[in-house]
Design a protein around this motif. Sequence first.
Motif, mmCIF file in Angstrom:
data_model
loop_
_atom_site.group_PDB
_atom_site.id
_atom_site.type_symbol
_atom_site.label_atom_id
_atom_site.label_comp_id
_atom_site.label_asym_id
_atom_site.label_seq_id
_atom_site.Cartn_x
_atom_site.Cartn_y
_atom_site.Cartn_z
ATOM 1 N N SER A 206 0.833 -1.219 0.000
ATOM 2 C CA SER A 206 0.000 0.000 0.000
ATOM 3 C C SER A 206 0.862 1.262 0.000
ATOM 4 C CB SER A 206 -0.903 0.030 1.241
ATOM 5 O OG SER A 206 -0.149 0.371 2.402
ATOM 6 N N VAL B 192 2.097 3.274 8.759
ATOM 7 C CA VAL B 192 1.276 3.628 9.922
ATOM 8 C C VAL B 192 2.063 3.294 11.192
ATOM 9 C CG1 VAL B 192 -0.941 3.310 11.099
ATOM 10 C CG2 VAL B 192 -0.830 3.098 8.611
ATOM 11 N N ASN C 117 2.469 -0.985 11.063
ATOM 12 C CA ASN C 117 1.771 -1.972 10.218
ATOM 13 C C ASN C 117 2.756 -2.898 9.504
ATOM 14 O OD1 ASN C 117 2.488 0.337 8.686
ATOM 15 N ND2 ASN C 117 0.962 -0.119 7.113
ATOM 16 N N GLU D 238 2.584 -5.547 6.414
ATOM 17 C CA GLU D 238 1.754 -6.085 5.323
ATOM 18 C C GLU D 238 2.220 -7.471 4.900
ATOM 19 O OE1 GLU D 238 1.547 -2.930 2.387
ATOM 20 O OE2 GLU D 238 0.154 -1.831 3.683
ATOM 21 N N THR E 34 -2.627 -8.677 6.310
ATOM 22 C CA THR E 34 -1.932 -7.494 6.837
ATOM 23 C C THR E 34 -2.241 -7.269 8.310
ATOM 24 O OG1 THR E 34 -1.778 -6.346 4.729
ATOM 25 C CG2 THR E 34 -1.944 -4.954 6.676
ATOM 26 N N CYS F 201 -2.353 -4.471 11.096
ATOM 27 C CA CYS F 201 -2.365 -3.013 11.273
ATOM 28 C C CYS F 201 -1.401 -2.614 12.392
ATOM 29 C CB CYS F 201 -3.760 -2.534 11.639
ATOM 30 S SG CYS F 201 -4.925 -2.524 10.259
ATOM 31 N N ALA F 202 -1.081 -1.342 12.440
ATOM 32 C CA ALA F 202 -0.184 -0.826 13.487
ATOM 33 C C ALA F 202 -0.762 -1.101 14.877
ATOM 34 C CB ALA F 202 0.021 0.672 13.287
ATOM 35 N N GLU F 203 -2.087 -1.070 14.991
ATOM 36 C CA GLU F 203 -2.722 -1.291 16.294
ATOM 37 C C GLU F 203 -2.579 -2.745 16.733
ATOM 38 O OE1 GLU F 203 -3.898 0.161 13.607
ATOM 39 O OE2 GLU F 203 -5.449 1.633 14.045
ATOM 40 N N PRO G 286 -8.570 4.748 13.531
ATOM 41 C CA PRO G 286 -8.347 3.304 13.451
ATOM 42 C C PRO G 286 -9.443 2.623 12.625
ATOM 43 C CG PRO G 286 -9.181 3.924 15.629
ATOM 44 C CD PRO G 286 -8.954 5.204 14.871
ATOM 45 N N CYS G 287 -9.072 1.563 11.915
ATOM 46 C CA CYS G 287 -10.064 0.825 11.119
ATOM 47 C C CYS G 287 -11.006 0.086 12.075
ATOM 48 C CB CYS G 287 -9.373 -0.145 10.166
ATOM 49 S SG CYS G 287 -8.705 -1.621 10.962
HETATM 50 N N1 THU Z 1 -3.696 0.461 8.615
HETATM 51 C C1 THU Z 1 -3.304 0.437 9.914
HETATM 52 O O1 THU Z 1 -2.151 0.081 10.228
HETATM 53 N N2 THU Z 1 -4.206 0.815 10.849
HETATM 54 C C2 THU Z 1 -5.469 1.239 10.595
HETATM 55 O O2 THU Z 1 -6.259 1.434 11.515
HETATM 56 C C3 THU Z 1 -5.863 1.487 9.203
HETATM 57 C C4 THU Z 1 -5.015 0.830 8.179
HETATM 58 C C5 THU Z 1 -2.729 0.021 7.587
HETATM 59 C C6 THU Z 1 -3.038 -1.324 7.005
HETATM 60 C C7 THU Z 1 -2.338 -1.238 5.653
HETATM 61 O O3 THU Z 1 -0.996 -1.684 5.816
HETATM 62 C C8 THU Z 1 -2.326 0.238 5.324
HETATM 63 O O4 THU Z 1 -2.703 0.918 6.518
HETATM 64 C C9 THU Z 1 -3.295 0.615 4.220
HETATM 65 O O5 THU Z 1 -4.570 0.158 4.502
#
Ligand code: THU
Length: 139
Positions: free
Chosen positions: A28, A32, A48, A50, A57, A59-61, A91-92
């Motif tokens: 991507s 993050v 994050n 990937e 993947t 995420c950073a969280e 955050p997603c």
């Molecule tokens: N991503 C995060 O690390 N945290 C989030 O809350 C949103 C998305 C990362 C996942 C992926 O590696 C990149 O952002 C693009 O979606």
Amino acid sequence: MSSLNEIPWDELRERAVRATSNSYSPYSHVKVGAAGYTTDGRVVEGANVENASYGLTLCAECSLVSDLARQGGGRLAAVSIVAGDTKPIAPCGRCRQLLFEHGGNGLLIDAGPDTAPRHLHELLPEAFGPDDLGLRASQ
Ligand code: THU
């Protein structure tokens, strides 16, 4: 529940920005970083990670929650999540649930570049959590 001014936001945002340099994001190209402050005053971090199989993947969280466990656990009081442009990002959905497990409704989150930190309760209302398991189990 911690109040906004008990949190070292500047340090957290700085640590989150620094954590973006550990991002593995060859697909991507979105770096993050996340930094969290625990109720007993520790800082945990994540970036994050990937995968060629995109859906895997982390995420950073996710990485931050792993760091919390690695440090022996505890409760999160505040989290800052930033992208490579150094600005806070929301955050997603999956990560809201992950963070709920370790910080609950009162967890404070830097939820975007143009908003003040907000409680997780606002970002994930009526969340399903560990308490529901005890309440809903059949026996
Ligand atoms: N991503 C995060 O690390 N945290 C989030 O809350 C949103 C998305 C990362 C996942 C992926 O590696 C990149 O952002 C693009 O979606």
